[in-house]
Design an enzyme around this catalytic site. Structure first.
Site, mmCIF file in Angstrom:
data_model
loop_
_atom_site.group_PDB
_atom_site.id
_atom_site.type_symbol
_atom_site.label_atom_id
_atom_site.label_comp_id
_atom_site.label_asym_id
_atom_site.label_seq_id
_atom_site.Cartn_x
_atom_site.Cartn_y
_atom_site.Cartn_z
ATOM 1 C CD GLU A 17 10.993 4.924 33.281
ATOM 2 O OE1 GLU A 17 11.972 4.537 33.927
ATOM 3 O OE2 GLU A 17 9.886 5.175 33.820
ATOM 4 C CB CYS A 28 8.546 -0.413 36.676
ATOM 5 S SG CYS A 28 7.305 0.274 35.555
ATOM 6 C CB CYS A 66 8.659 1.613 32.087
ATOM 7 S SG CYS A 66 7.558 2.819 32.865
#
Length: 157
Positions: A71, A108, A111
């Protein structure tokens, strides 16, 4: 209490054509991830307001903190290749050598924070499409929903 809505689809076949194409692009991009340690190949593909689609993948490193998630690789690529261009949607998927890739995973925490910042920067929500290589697909209307009570530039004054 924090509430939000999202959509769940049984497969990519239930998505509209644009979303299905974006998810397929992300699935294809998992082949370019560099994941020799986790064997967890993640890809993110973005559809931009100008119609372009870019993808990014996770890039691991033997010194684990040096790696970067798909990302954030994608957000960096968009900002570098098409500066000032808004992202309409991002599809995130993964392909693992160790487990079935048959269900959605979410970005996560780092991100999620980065996605929230990008949305704030352009004052436009980014639709998130989360899936594995097969199976259910989750669609959220905005990336900020992934990080309730997130830290933002508003806290800095």
């Amino acid at each position: 209490i924090h509430h939000f809505e999202y959509e769940v689809f049984d497969s990519v076949e239930e998505l509209d054509e644009q979303d299905a194409r974006l998810l397929e692009r992300a699935r294809e991009a998992t082949a370019y991830a560099y994941a020799p340690y986790s064997h967890f190949h993640v890809a993110a593909a973005a559809r931009l307001e100008n119609g372009e689609i870019l993808a990014g993948t996770n890039q691991e490193n033997a010194s684990y903190p040096v790696g970067i998630c798909a990302e954030r690789t994608l957000l960096s690529a968009v900002s570098s290749v098409f500066p000032g261009t808004r992202i309409e949607s991002i599809a995130v998927t993964y392909n693992s050598e160790q487990i079935l890739s048959d269900h959605p995973v979410a970005p996560c925490g780092i991100c999620r924070q980065s996605l929230q910042e990008y949305e704030s920067r352009f004052a436009k929500p980014i639709r998130m499409i989360l899936s594995g290589m097969t199976g259910k697909v989750i669609v959220l209307p905005a990336a900020e929903l992934l990080l309730p009570f997130g830290f933002s530039n508003k806290e800095l004054g």
